[in-house]
Design an enzyme around this catalytic site. Structure first.
Site, PDB file in Angstrom:
ATOM      1  N   SER A 156      33.441 -48.446  44.526  1.00  0.00           N
ATOM      2  CA  SER A 156      34.134 -47.408  45.296  1.00  0.00           C
ATOM      3  C   SER A 156      33.659 -47.666  46.801  1.00  0.00           C
ATOM      4  CB  SER A 156      34.133 -46.082  45.048  1.00  0.00           C
ATOM      5  OG  SER A 156      34.859 -45.642  43.865  1.00  0.00           O
ATOM      6  N   LYS A 168      33.871 -35.101  35.775  1.00  0.00           N
ATOM      7  CA  LYS A 168      35.322 -34.774  36.499  1.00  0.00           C
ATOM      8  C   LYS A 168      35.535 -33.324  35.906  1.00  0.00           C
ATOM      9  CE  LYS A 168      36.779 -39.451  36.725  1.00  0.00           C
ATOM     10  NZ  LYS A 168      37.699 -40.256  36.477  1.00  0.00           N
ATOM     11  N   GLY A 197      38.873 -37.566  27.613  1.00  0.00           N
ATOM     12  CA  GLY A 197      37.802 -36.951  28.585  1.00  0.00           C
ATOM     13  C   GLY A 197      38.831 -36.603  30.098  1.00  0.00           C
ATOM     14  N   GLY A 198      37.982 -36.690  30.963  1.00  0.00           N
ATOM     15  CA  GLY A 198      38.266 -36.176  32.436  1.00  0.00           C
ATOM     16  C   GLY A 198      39.499 -37.338  32.703  1.00  0.00           C
ATOM     17  N   ARG A 215      37.421 -39.673  19.559  1.00  0.00           N
ATOM     18  CA  ARG A 215      36.350 -39.497  18.451  1.00  0.00           C
ATOM     19  C   ARG A 215      36.068 -38.102  17.996  1.00  0.00           C
ATOM     20  NH1 ARG A 215      30.769 -41.186  20.958  1.00  0.00           N
ATOM     21  NH2 ARG A 215      31.224 -39.459  22.347  1.00  0.00           N
ATOM     22  N   THR A 216      36.330 -37.373  18.902  1.00  0.00           N
ATOM     23  CA  THR A 216      36.152 -35.853  18.607  1.00  0.00           C
ATOM     24  C   THR A 216      37.604 -35.249  18.618  1.00  0.00           C
ATOM     25  OG1 THR A 216      34.172 -35.632  19.878  1.00  0.00           O
ATOM     26  CG2 THR A 216      35.056 -33.458  19.251  1.00  0.00           C
ATOM     27  N   ASP A 234      43.836 -39.647  39.695  1.00  0.00           N
ATOM     28  CA  ASP A 234      43.624 -40.445  38.673  1.00  0.00           C
ATOM     29  C   ASP A 234      45.277 -40.847  38.044  1.00  0.00           C
ATOM     30  OD1 ASP A 234      40.906 -40.993  38.455  1.00  0.00           O
ATOM     31  OD2 ASP A 234      40.690 -39.301  37.124  1.00  0.00           O
TER      32      ASP A 234
HETATM   33  P1  ATR Z   1      35.861 -39.614  31.768  1.00  0.00           P
HETATM   34  O1  ATR Z   1      35.727 -38.856  32.916  1.00  0.00           O
HETATM   35  O2  ATR Z   1      35.573 -41.046  32.148  1.00  0.00           O
HETATM   36  O3  ATR Z   1      37.137 -39.765  30.890  1.00  0.00           O
HETATM   37  P2  ATR Z   1      34.368 -38.056  29.738  1.00  0.00           P
HETATM   38  O4  ATR Z   1      35.213 -36.868  30.309  1.00  0.00           O
HETATM   39  O5  ATR Z   1      32.884 -37.971  29.706  1.00  0.00           O
HETATM   40  O6  ATR Z   1      34.437 -39.213  30.998  1.00  0.00           O
HETATM   41  O7  ATR Z   1      35.034 -38.738  28.357  1.00  0.00           O
HETATM   42  C1  ATR Z   1      34.613 -39.455  27.858  1.00  0.00           C
HETATM   43  C2  ATR Z   1      35.411 -40.033  26.649  1.00  0.00           C
HETATM   44  O8  ATR Z   1      35.207 -41.200  26.103  1.00  0.00           O
HETATM   45  C3  ATR Z   1      35.862 -38.985  25.578  1.00  0.00           C
HETATM   46  O9  ATR Z   1      37.163 -39.169  25.198  1.00  0.00           O
HETATM   47  C4  ATR Z   1      34.688 -39.624  24.600  1.00  0.00           C
HETATM   48  O10 ATR Z   1      34.977 -39.042  23.378  1.00  0.00           O
HETATM   49  P3  ATR Z   1      34.431 -37.608  22.713  1.00  0.00           P
HETATM   50  O11 ATR Z   1      35.458 -36.622  23.351  1.00  0.00           O
HETATM   51  O12 ATR Z   1      34.385 -37.624  21.571  1.00  0.00           O
HETATM   52  O13 ATR Z   1      32.927 -37.462  23.480  1.00  0.00           O
HETATM   53  C5  ATR Z   1      34.990 -41.030  24.781  1.00  0.00           C
HETATM   54  N1  ATR Z   1      33.618 -41.725  24.341  1.00  0.00           N
HETATM   55  C6  ATR Z   1      32.422 -41.826  24.657  1.00  0.00           C
HETATM   56  N2  ATR Z   1      31.524 -42.789  24.188  1.00  0.00           N
HETATM   57  C7  ATR Z   1      32.180 -43.177  22.980  1.00  0.00           C
HETATM   58  C8  ATR Z   1      32.131 -44.043  21.822  1.00  0.00           C
HETATM   59  N3  ATR Z   1      30.881 -44.500  21.878  1.00  0.00           N
HETATM   60  N4  ATR Z   1      33.282 -44.202  21.104  1.00  0.00           N
HETATM   61  C9  ATR Z   1      34.315 -43.475  21.111  1.00  0.00           C
HETATM   62  N5  ATR Z   1      34.687 -42.871  22.169  1.00  0.00           N
HETATM   63  C10 ATR Z   1      33.758 -42.569  23.160  1.00  0.00           C
END
Ligand code: ATR
Length: 279
Positions: free
Chosen positions: A17, A66, A128-129, A150-151, A102
């Site tokens: 950025s 975020k 995620g965010g 994943r979750t 976004d």
């Molecule tokens: P962002 O703002 O980039 O979306 P975030 O809010 O921290 O960042 O979200 C990260 C995302 O990547 C989430 O969907 C996370 O899954 P979880 O909700 O299960 O944590 C996913 N993520 C991060 N590491 C991962 C991994 N090793 N394998 C699969 N999903 C992953």
């Protein structure tokens, strides 16, 4: 007086950025400077207080803040409220305003390839965010969404948010499935791949009409994009989303029109430089 902007996150060294925005300021002769700061976990509130105290006019927020930043702001724009996530903050008359570019940035970056969103199917990997902003914007365009994370609880929560806003969405297991057969747009939003890790599952069986987008920018081609290409899909990396979310943030802060072509060139040359440095 010179204005100051920044991006905050952790990790932050991958962020492009500053190059994009500073090239834009230079192109239009705007007196401003854009910085980047790593903010450690548990120091977000102090960092936000510090940026305000130092007179910053605004800043971007990236992984993983975020969502946590929302509680530190005074008001949210409708886009940020809908997404429950903020990637852009503006200080206006002492008020901290949270916004989300976004989703709209993503939509702009894929519209030339999608040829109409209404009624088509999007699958989101991650909840995620970043996923939130994208999901709400795609639902608003009339796409039906399938979200896998994943979750799984987080995917289901996002589905409920989309439904509350009148959109169509389902969630499922974070694994290959029937969704591969009729997906029009697959969006990889997880942070898996940021450090060039392989994606946890194969997308064998994906419809070759799908456009596959990985919002990661710092890798020339992530694992999942490589596989998508092999399977005959069109692919895009996160450069377009980064560009348009940045252009929209610029316009939110400074008004007028951001110099998109100069910003795009700055991103490309910085990416090229980094690949060259890596050897
Ligand atoms: P962002 O703002 O980039 O979306 P975030 O809010 O921290 O960042 O979200 C990260 C995302 O990547 C989430 O969907 C996370 O899954 P979880 O909700 O299960 O944590 C996913 N993520 C991060 N590491 C991962 C991994 N090793 N394998 C699969 N999903 C992953």
């Amino acid at each position: 007086m010179e204005k100051h902007f920044a991006v905050i996150g952790d990790p932050i060294q991958q962020s492009l950025s500053p190059w994009m925005h500073n090239a834009g300021y230079k192109a239009l002769g705007v007196k401003a400077e854009y910085h980047r700061f790593r903010v450690k976990p548990n120091q977000l509130a102090e960092a936000v207080g510090g940026l305000c105290a130092l007179g910053f006019s605004g800043w971007n927020v990236t992984i993983p803040y975020k969502e946590p930043i929302v509680s530190l702001l005074d008001t949210l724009t409708p886009e940020a409220r809908r997404a429950g996530a903020v990637n852009t903050v503006k200080i206006h008359e002492g008020q901290r305003i949270g916004h989300n570019t976004d989703g709209a940035g993503f939509v702009r970056s894929v519209e030339a390839e999608i040829n109409g969103f209404q009624g088509k199917k999007a699958v989101l990997l991650g909840a995620g965010g970043a996923a939130k902003g994208i999901a709400l914007a795609l639902a608003e365009q009339g796409m039906s969404l399938h979200i896998i994370n994943r979750t799984p609880e987080k995917a289901e929560q996002l589905v409920q948010v989309i439904q509350r806003w009148g959109g169509t969405a389902t969630s499922g297991e974070f694994a290959p499935g029937k969704w591969l057969e009729d997906v029009d747009l697959l969006v990889q939003t997880t942070s898996r791949g940021l450090l060039n890790e392989s994606f946890p599952f194969s997308i064998n069986g994906i419809s070759n009409r799908a456009l596959v987008v990985d919002i990661i920018v710092n890798q020339r081609e992530t694992d999942i994009l490589r596989e998508a290409k092999l399977r005959g899909c069109r692919t895009l990396n996160g450069l377009g989303m980064l560009l348009y979310q940045g252009a929209l943030a610029w316009e939110f802060w400074l008004g007028g029109q951001a110099p998109v072509e100069e910003m795009r060139q700055a991103l490309k040359s910085q990416l090229f430089q980094r690949m060259f440095d890596k050897g």
